[in-house]
Write an enzyme that holds these catalytic residues in place. Structure first.
Site, PDB file in Angstrom:
ATOM      1  N   ARG A   1     -40.498   8.179 -47.076  1.00  0.00           N
ATOM      2  CA  ARG A   1     -39.838   7.919 -48.355  1.00  0.00           C
ATOM      3  C   ARG A   1     -38.345   8.194 -48.233  1.00  0.00           C
ATOM      4  NH1 ARG A   1     -44.699  10.376 -50.171  1.00  0.00           N
ATOM      5  NH2 ARG A   1     -45.781   9.146 -51.745  1.00  0.00           N
TER       6      ARG A   1
ATOM      7  N   HIS B   1     -20.556  11.320 -55.045  1.00  0.00           N
ATOM      8  CA  HIS B   1     -21.951  11.625 -54.733  1.00  0.00           C
ATOM      9  C   HIS B   1     -22.224  11.265 -53.282  1.00  0.00           C
ATOM     10  CE1 HIS B   1     -23.124   7.344 -54.857  1.00  0.00           C
ATOM     11  NE2 HIS B   1     -22.198   7.260 -55.803  1.00  0.00           N
TER      12      HIS B   1
ATOM     13  N   MET C   1     -23.102   7.086 -59.656  1.00  0.00           N
ATOM     14  CA  MET C   1     -22.976   8.339 -60.390  1.00  0.00           C
ATOM     15  C   MET C   1     -21.656   8.243 -61.137  1.00  0.00           C
ATOM     16  SD  MET C   1     -24.491  11.499 -60.454  1.00  0.00           S
ATOM     17  CE  MET C   1     -23.971  12.838 -61.523  1.00  0.00           C
TER      18      MET C   1
ATOM     19  N   GLU D   1     -47.269   5.110 -68.871  1.00  0.00           N
ATOM     20  CA  GLU D   1     -48.061   4.576 -67.768  1.00  0.00           C
ATOM     21  C   GLU D   1     -49.301   5.399 -67.469  1.00  0.00           C
ATOM     22  OE1 GLU D   1     -45.614   3.755 -64.354  1.00  0.00           O
ATOM     23  OE2 GLU D   1     -45.222   1.773 -65.181  1.00  0.00           O
TER      24      GLU D   1
ATOM     25  N   LEU E   1     -42.699  12.299 -60.183  1.00  0.00           N
ATOM     26  CA  LEU E   1     -42.352  13.628 -59.645  1.00  0.00           C
ATOM     27  C   LEU E   1     -40.900  13.978 -59.990  1.00  0.00           C
ATOM     28  CD1 LEU E   1     -42.529  16.122 -57.802  1.00  0.00           C
ATOM     29  CD2 LEU E   1     -42.103  14.615 -55.856  1.00  0.00           C
TER      30      LEU E   1
ATOM     31  N   GLU F   1     -42.985 -14.230-107.519  1.00  0.00           N
ATOM     32  CA  GLU F   1     -44.012 -14.667-106.591  1.00  0.00           C
ATOM     33  C   GLU F   1     -45.265 -13.803-106.718  1.00  0.00           C
ATOM     34  OE1 GLU F   1     -42.134 -15.206-102.913  1.00  0.00           O
ATOM     35  OE2 GLU F   1     -43.497 -16.786-102.277  1.00  0.00           O
TER      36      GLU F   1
ATOM     37  N   HIS G   1     -17.382  -7.232 -92.686  1.00  0.00           N
ATOM     38  CA  HIS G   1     -18.736  -6.846 -92.265  1.00  0.00           C
ATOM     39  C   HIS G   1     -18.853  -7.073 -90.778  1.00  0.00           C
ATOM     40  CE1 HIS G   1     -19.874 -11.096 -91.789  1.00  0.00           C
ATOM     41  NE2 HIS G   1     -19.127 -11.299 -92.856  1.00  0.00           N
TER      42      HIS G   1
END
Lengths: 517, 108
Positions: free
Chosen positions: A443, A455, A450, A310, A288, A67, A221
């Protein structure tokens, strides 16, 4: 890997390590394998990579091009770091340039065969003592001649001749679409022993490359489609998802999240080779959480990697300074590397390979990705899941502690698409939520999952100050925080519910008194 | 123009001594005798013995006839059983007439 299960057909390790994994050791040796794909599916790169990988293993090769001209192939492959001209000089590679020459007018008069081509391939194989041959592509042979039946017969002869030469060969062929017949011109009829299919499908406006081994006659495979990518300096890189998952290890060593209050909620910290998903609306404190995770690592002398999709570098450094973390100093100490980039710059497969490259080179003990949601729209949902599986398996294999963030679409409660698609892939999930209480927005943080550890099940209030995150008491007189519609209940109701629960469970400890009480 | 004096330099590439090789050689000899009247030089190359020559000339099919001179270069592939096509490929006008027809030349 050797062919213990199938001693009949020996495999040739191609040297494309990711391909060897899904091919369970390599291509069938001394046989021809048909690589079929639509235009732009990467057939030529694949064919050249097969030879390049062989040359690196000390196995010379012959490239038969129908090609593109040999000169074009040499030029196009430079970007992959393959210096074909150099290899030709060193006698490791020979071209058989069978590309059409538009300068020379050709007339057909009577019957003919492709005897000269066979002689040239044989000559080239002898010249460099080749053990590998790539032929690219069969379809282009048909376009050079009018008599298709003759060409088909002659290609069959070439395939037999290759077998007789004792070489392992790749023949590429075109197919009209990604899910139709194996190849055009019915070439699969005579070289159908081993067939691999390259796809470059358009899904949701993004291209997704996959490779599938359709059959290897007489040997084993991996089944199904595997994503692959083509990158400069790397060539074809297959992402063998299932093979990677098998090799995952598990560690019982705990490390600090960088905040001892969060560690307590997690039952003593994260596991060393675990991946934690931190999910929350914008501004709830995901970055944070990431920053203190990295700070905690660096404080222990661990190398940390931050992939930020971001925020810009400046923003990140400034925010970190606001929480009392000196990212720049950490970088100077060689304990932190911050990589900021636009997620749209490349496809997810490319990102995976790029990130793996950075990790291999830098060798971090911790890594954070902020945020996964930014990558979610780069590809299809399937590609995204594969990316997360690939990255998760990779960092676990390297015993790196990972933290990914996901952004929820709604400010109050709700879940994110990211979360619902990958929550099963991560070991721990930490939710950060806004909680509306009597005209204030507070908040909340909770450890939702976990893996392998107890937890704290409570949803606790946390505040963000000059020195980072402070986890406080649980919200006890509020329900419906996770659903985004908090409802206040009186302390009396809380007492009643818990006392019934206590009777039922028996050893259940009583809740703390409420924070808003 | 000097077509009358110009000599045809022809090379025929064949694979071994197959029947197709013999047919092509016979056909070519007959056409040359009839149409070129001694104004040609013919070399026959067996690609099995000289694969590098086939490589250098980028020959795929056998038999392939190459007209090197007079320019431009032309190729005819096949056993040369279709005489008209051979003459078209070689840019020779049939019936022994000189190929120097203005209309024919301008077409190339």
């Amino acid at each position: 890997m050797t062919n213990t299960n199938h001693p009949a057909v020996e495999k040739l390790r191609t040297g494309i390590s990711s391909l060897d994994i899904i091919a369970k050791g390599g291509l069938p040796k001394n046989r021809t394998t048909l690589i079929s794909g639509t235009a732009g599916s990467g057939k030529t790169v694949f064919a050249v990579h097969f030879l390049a990988a062989g040359i690196e293993l000390g196995e010379p090769g012959v490239f038969v091009t129908f090609e593109e001209s040999a000169a074009d192939v040499r030029k196009n492959m430079q970007s992959f770091g393959w210096d074909l001209a150099q290899w030709e000089e060193e006698g490791k590679l020979a071209f058989v340039d069978a590309s059409p020459d538009p300068q020379v007018e050709t007339v057909e008069s009577g019957e003919f065969d492709l005897g000269a081509l066979v002689a040239r391939v044989q000559n080239a194989v002898n010249k460099v003592k080749a053990t590998r041959v790539s032929v690219d592509s069969l379809g282009a042979v048909f376009s050079q001649f009018e008599d298709q039946a003759m060409v088909r017969g002659e290609l069959f002869r070439i395939a037999s001749a290759l077998k007789a030469m004792g070489v392992t060969a790749i023949l590429t062929a075109e197919r009209a679409d990604d899910h139709g017949p194996v190849a055009r011109f019915g070439v699969e009829e005579f070289i159908a022993d081993n067939v691999m299919i390259l796809r470059n499908a358009l899904e949701d406006e993004t291209r997704r490359r996959t490779i599938e081994i359709l059959k290897f006659r007489g040997c084993d495979h991996q089944k199904g489609e595997y994503p692959f990518t083509i990158i400069p300096d790397g060539g074809v890189i297959v992402i063998p998802l299932s093979a990677m998952q098998l090799s995952m290890k598990s560690s019982n060593v705990r490390i600090s999240s960088g905040n001892h209050e969060v560690d307590e909620m997690c039952g003593g910290g994260f596991f060393r080779d675990s991946v934690t998903l931190v999910s929350g609306a914008t501004g709830t404190g995901k970055t944070l959480t990431v920053a203190q995770f990295l700070q905690g690592g660096a404080a222990n002398g661990e190398k940390c990697l931050l992939l930020a999709f971001e925020e810009s570098r400046d923003q990140l450094v400034r925010n970190a300074t606001g929480w009392g973390f000196d990212f720049e100093q950490m970088e100077r100490d060689g304990l932190l590397r911050v990589v900021c980039d636009y997620p749209d710059l490349s496809g997810l497969e490319d990102w995976l390979v790029t990130i793996q490259g950075i990790i291999t080179e830098f060798g971090p003990q911790r890594m954070a990705l902020d945020s996964l949601s930014a990558l979610e729209n780069v590809g299809t949902l399937k590609a995204f899941r594969e990316f997360v599986i690939g990255l998760t398996s990779f960092i676990k294999h390297k015993e790196i502690t990972g933290m990914f963030t996901a952004t929820t679409g709604t400010l109050m409660g709700g879940d994110s698409i990211t979360e619902s698609n990958i929550s099963t892939l991560t070991d721990s999930i930490i939710l950060l939520r806004y909680v509306e209480m009597f005209g204030d927005v507070k908040r909340g943080i909770t450890v939702l999952k976990m893996r392998g550890s107890g937890h704290d099940k409570a949803i606790r209030e946390f505040t963000i100050g000059k020195d980072g995150m402070h986890v406080g008491r649980a919200f006890r007189n509020v329900t419906g925080i996770l659903s985004g519609a908090p409802v206040h209940v009186t302390p009396g109701d809380v007492e009643r519910v818990w006392s019934q629960y206590d009777k039922a469970v028996g050893e259940r400890r009583r809740p703390e008194t409420t924070s808003g009480h | 123009m000097e077509e009358v004096l110009s000599k045809y330099l022809l090379t025929l590439y064949v694979t071994g001594t197959s029947p197709r090789t013999r047919i092509a050689i016979d056909n070519l000899n007959r056409i040359c005798k009839q149409e070129l009247d001694g104004r040609y030089e013919l070399e026959i190359v067996d690609v099995l013995e000289h694969p590098q020559r086939a490589e250098d000339e980028k020959i795929l099919a056998t038999p392939t006839l190459i007209k090197q001179l007079p320019l431009p270069l032309r190729r005819v592939i096949g056993d040369l059983s279709d005489k008209d096509k051979v003459l078209l490929g070689l840019e020779v006008r049939p019936n022994g007439v000189s190929s120097s027809s203005p209309s024919f030349n301008s077409a190339t």
